[in-house]
Structure formats: structure tokens, C-alpha cells
Design a protein around this motif. Structure first.
Motif, PDB file in Angstrom:
ATOM      1  N   ARG A  69       0.783  -1.155   0.131  1.00  0.00           N
ATOM      2  CA  ARG A  69       0.129   0.030   0.041  1.00  0.00           C
ATOM      3  C   ARG A  69       0.749   1.319  -0.042  1.00  0.00           C
ATOM      4  O   ARG A  69       0.564   2.176  -0.645  1.00  0.00           O
ATOM      5  CB  ARG A  69      -0.823   0.029   1.349  1.00  0.00           C
ATOM      6  CG  ARG A  69      -1.806   1.177   1.415  1.00  0.00           C
ATOM      7  CD  ARG A  69      -2.312   1.681   2.991  1.00  0.00           C
ATOM      8  NE  ARG A  69      -0.872   1.542   3.953  1.00  0.00           N
ATOM      9  CZ  ARG A  69      -0.915   1.304   5.281  1.00  0.00           C
ATOM     10  NH1 ARG A  69      -2.054   1.094   5.759  1.00  0.00           N
ATOM     11  NH2 ARG A  69      -0.011   1.496   5.566  1.00  0.00           N
TER      12      ARG A  69
ATOM     13  N   ARG B  77      -2.133  -0.756  -5.851  1.00  0.00           N
ATOM     14  CA  ARG B  77      -3.699  -0.954  -5.660  1.00  0.00           C
ATOM     15  C   ARG B  77      -4.359  -2.233  -6.116  1.00  0.00           C
ATOM     16  O   ARG B  77      -5.301  -2.583  -5.383  1.00  0.00           O
ATOM     17  CB  ARG B  77      -4.376   0.049  -6.758  1.00  0.00           C
ATOM     18  CG  ARG B  77      -3.975   1.491  -6.390  1.00  0.00           C
ATOM     19  CD  ARG B  77      -4.192   2.460  -7.359  1.00  0.00           C
ATOM     20  NE  ARG B  77      -3.610   2.389  -8.566  1.00  0.00           N
ATOM     21  CZ  ARG B  77      -3.627   2.980  -9.643  1.00  0.00           C
ATOM     22  NH1 ARG B  77      -4.707   3.914  -9.725  1.00  0.00           N
ATOM     23  NH2 ARG B  77      -2.883   2.614 -10.715  1.00  0.00           N
ATOM     24  N   SER B  78      -3.593  -3.038  -6.822  1.00  0.00           N
ATOM     25  CA  SER B  78      -4.072  -4.364  -7.149  1.00  0.00           C
ATOM     26  C   SER B  78      -2.721  -5.357  -7.215  1.00  0.00           C
ATOM     27  O   SER B  78      -1.828  -5.206  -8.139  1.00  0.00           O
ATOM     28  CB  SER B  78      -4.963  -4.431  -8.176  1.00  0.00           C
ATOM     29  OG  SER B  78      -4.380  -3.863  -9.420  1.00  0.00           O
TER      30      SER B  78
ATOM     31  N   ASP C 139      -7.828   0.979   2.291  1.00  0.00           N
ATOM     32  CA  ASP C 139      -6.697   1.383   0.969  1.00  0.00           C
ATOM     33  C   ASP C 139      -5.799   0.382   1.029  1.00  0.00           C
ATOM     34  O   ASP C 139      -4.984   0.307   0.139  1.00  0.00           O
ATOM     35  CB  ASP C 139      -6.066   2.871   1.401  1.00  0.00           C
ATOM     36  CG  ASP C 139      -5.379   3.078   2.646  1.00  0.00           C
ATOM     37  OD1 ASP C 139      -5.526   1.838   3.501  1.00  0.00           O
ATOM     38  OD2 ASP C 139      -4.341   3.792   2.873  1.00  0.00           O
TER      39      ASP C 139
ATOM     40  N   PRO D 110      -4.284  -2.914  -1.043  1.00  0.00           N
ATOM     41  CA  PRO D 110      -4.602  -3.375  -2.363  1.00  0.00           C
ATOM     42  C   PRO D 110      -5.294  -4.609  -2.637  1.00  0.00           C
ATOM     43  O   PRO D 110      -5.509  -5.375  -1.525  1.00  0.00           O
ATOM     44  CB  PRO D 110      -3.084  -3.561  -2.808  1.00  0.00           C
ATOM     45  CG  PRO D 110      -2.447  -3.974  -1.479  1.00  0.00           C
ATOM     46  CD  PRO D 110      -2.963  -2.886  -0.747  1.00  0.00           C
TER      47      PRO D 110
END
Length: 343
Positions: A97, A102-103, A135, A137
Motif C-alpha cells: 500500500r 492498488r491491485s 486502502d 490493495p
């Protein structure tokens, strides 16, 4: 979905003598394992200086995977987090993070379905994300790979090379013995469309490896590394009991192949190279243990291929395996539930 990183998710292991008992406490929390069994397992680790091989094996795999990604133009950072010891998965997810990820895709160092070998890792990922917060991922687990050529072929070569070290005059009385981690029979017999996945996949891998490596040798799938309370039934036979039965039936030589594992970590080097080897010696059996994929280039390339499947789903997903069991990309939410705990 687009993905910005890969995270290697593994079991973890102690790296100092003082880590052993806290590590085992993490592994067995809530499972009712007797203290005497913990002390016994702790002694196994102390036999190797309190250091499990698994973390270094994961570091080696990370290095090999990074080189493979670079050589094939796959520009994704690779992280590493463990279920039971440092680097802990929640800490790794927090670092991801902070790095702006984010993924990500998760590669788990377990080839098979079932609760402890698949679903529990998904729970670990969810718990790590929850600990990091809103927040964190998104992390999707890559599919199982029990019949992927990059997993089957290194095991088959290892069996072939191990068998070649035995006396060829005893080939007709040689047996191939595949092993995997035993689990409670209640877990193995989970009802529903995903029930029995672990054992069925292992039997398929055993069939594939035997056919590729030693089609003339009879083979069995047996179990090792039982760790639960004695009153709870687990999959049997244990490898040591099976060796005793084979010797009584006139078998003179055994090739033991740990197809349940991706590397030579402690449950391989202690339970097989020490305990099972000692059993074989006592019985007068010639014994040789086949290796595991580790950082075999085919295994490393397999991981990249599984990542690519998810990056380019329209073109490459899902690739069929070598076996006859179905291949799928993602598991349903109710797949492989945990066994009910006894009161």
C-alpha cells in the motif's frame, strides 16, 4: 482487472532457535495440539539449529522469479509475505500500500485445493488486507497448479534421477511412494461440489508423475507430517507404516517422492530424510528420496505463465493441465470450507 504487482505467499518458518516456539504457537493456534507434540516438533527444528529451510528457499525463488520476469519483459514488482512468520503477510500488504500498489496477484506455494492448502491462504490474504485497512490493495490468488507441466515435469525428473541410483537388479521389487501432508479426514471429505479436491488432485499428480518417470513401477500415495490431536482421524497410511507394510510384502527398494511440496523444507528433510529414511534402514529397504521443484526453471516459468493468464485473460486463460480433472481460474466463495471443530 489490471494488476500492478505479484506477492509470493508462503507458510513461513523460524530463522533462529528463539523463533521456534513462537512460530509453532502461530501455526497451531486454536487447533488443540498437545504441548508434548509441540515440544517434539520444536526439537525437529533445533536439529537444524532452529532454522527452517523454507525462508531461504523462498528468497531463492524470488530471485529466480525476478530474473525470469526481467528476461521475459514482465515489469511487475514482486513482494513476499508469510502466514506464520516474518515477513508476515499483513506487514507486506502494508508495504505494498505504501508503495502505491492498488491491485496484485498472489502466488501461493501450495499446488492443491482444500482448506489448509488453498482456502486458508485466501483467508490469510483477507485478514492481512483488513489489518491494513480500506486502502489495502486488492489481492487475487492465482489458480492451483497440481497438473501444470512446470510442476509435474520437475517432480518426474527428480523421480527418474532418484530411481537411477538404486540397484537395477532390484527393479522388479522397487516401489514408488508419493507423499503429501496428511489432513483430518473431515477436511478431506468436505461435502459439496468442491469436496475431496485435495486428495483427488494429489492422486492425479501421482498418476502423471509416475507415468512420466517410471511407468514400470507400482506406486502408492501415502501421508506424512500429521500434527493434530490423536483422537482426530487423519488421512492414512502414514509413510512409516506404509514402508513397514511394503517390506513385509517383499519390496526391497523405495523411491519416495514428496509431490505434496514445492521445495525441500523442514517437513521434507526431517519427516522423510530422517524419520522415513531411518524406518527404511531398520527394515532393510534401499531408500532414496526424490527432490522437489524448488527453483527449477520450468517451475519458475510456470509462475510467470500463471501470472500472464490473469494479465491477458482473453488470450491465455485457462490453459489446460496435463491431467483429466477440471481446471478453473477462481474459486467460489464457499469453496473448501474449514472442518468443524470438535467441542
Amino acid at each position: 482487472m489490471s494488476y500492478e504487482a505479484v506477492v509470493l505467499v508462503s507458510f513461513g518458518g523460524p530463522e533462529r532457535p528463539e523463533d521456534v516456539l513462537p512460530f509453532l504457537a502461530n501455526v497451531t493456534r486454536g487447533r488443540g495440539v498437545p504441548p508434548e507434540r509441540l515440544a517434539e516438533v520444536a526439537e525437529h527444528y533445533q536439529h537444524f539449529g532452529g532454522v527452517s529451510p523454507i525462508n531461504q528457499q523462498n528468497r531463492d525463488l524470488l530471485a529466480a522469479l525476478g530474473a525470469d520476469f526481467a528476461a521475459n519483459g514482465l515489469d511487475l514488482p514482486i513482494y513476499w509475505g508469510n502466514r506464520n512468520w516474518h515477513p508476515m503477510l499483513a506487514d507486506t500488504v502494508g508495504r505494498m500500500r505504501d508503495d502505491g500498489v492498488r491491485s496484485a496477484l498472489a502466488f501461493v506455494t501450495s499446488a492443491y485445493g482444500g482448506y489448509s492448502s488453498c482456502r486458508q491462504y485466501q483467508e490469510d490474504i483477507a485478514a492481512a488486507r483488513a489489518a491494513v485497512g480500506a486502502d489495502a490493495p486488492v489481492i487475487d490468488k492465482i489458480r492451483q497448479f497440481w497438473d501444470h507441466p512446470g510442476f509435474v515435469e520437475p517432480h518426474a525428473d527428480a523421480v527418474r534421477h532418484a530411481a537411477a541410483t538404486l540397484d537395477p537388479a532390484r527393479r522388479s521389487t522397487t516401489r514408488l511412494v508419493f507423499t503429501a501432508h496428511s489432513i483430518p479426514t473431515s477436511m478431506a471429505a468436505t461435502a459439496g461440489p468442491t469436496g475431496g479436491r485435495y486428495e483427488a488432485q494429489l492422486r492425479e499428480t501421482a498418476r502423471l508423475v509416475a507415468a512420466a518417470a517410471a511407468p514400470d513401477l507400482p506406486y502408492d500415495l501415502v501421508w506424512q507430517s500429521r500434527s493434530g490431536p490423536p483422537q482426530v482421524p487423519w488421512l492414512e497410511p502414514d509413510v512409516n507404516d506404509h514402508l513397514t507394510a511394503l517390506a513385509a510384502d517383499g519390496v526391497t527398494s523405495v523411491v519416495v517422492s514428496p509431490i505434496g511440496f514445492v521445495s525441500d523444507h523442514l517437513e521434507v528433510v526431517w519427516d522423510l530424510d530422517n524419520e522415513a529414511a531411518d524406518t527404511a534402514k531398520r527394515l532393510g529397504l534401499d531408500f532414496v528420496r526424490a527432490g522437489t521443484p524448488g527453483t527449477d526453471p520450468r517451475f519458475v516459468s510456470m509462475i510467470r505463465e500463471l501470472v500472464t493468464e490473469r494479465l491477458n485473460p482473453a488470450d491465455t486463460r485457462p490453459q489446460p493441465g496435463l491431467g483429466s480433472l477440471p481446471v478453473w481460474d477462481t474459486c467460489p466463495a464457499d469453496c473448501c470450507p474449514p472442518p468443524r471443530r470438535r467441542p
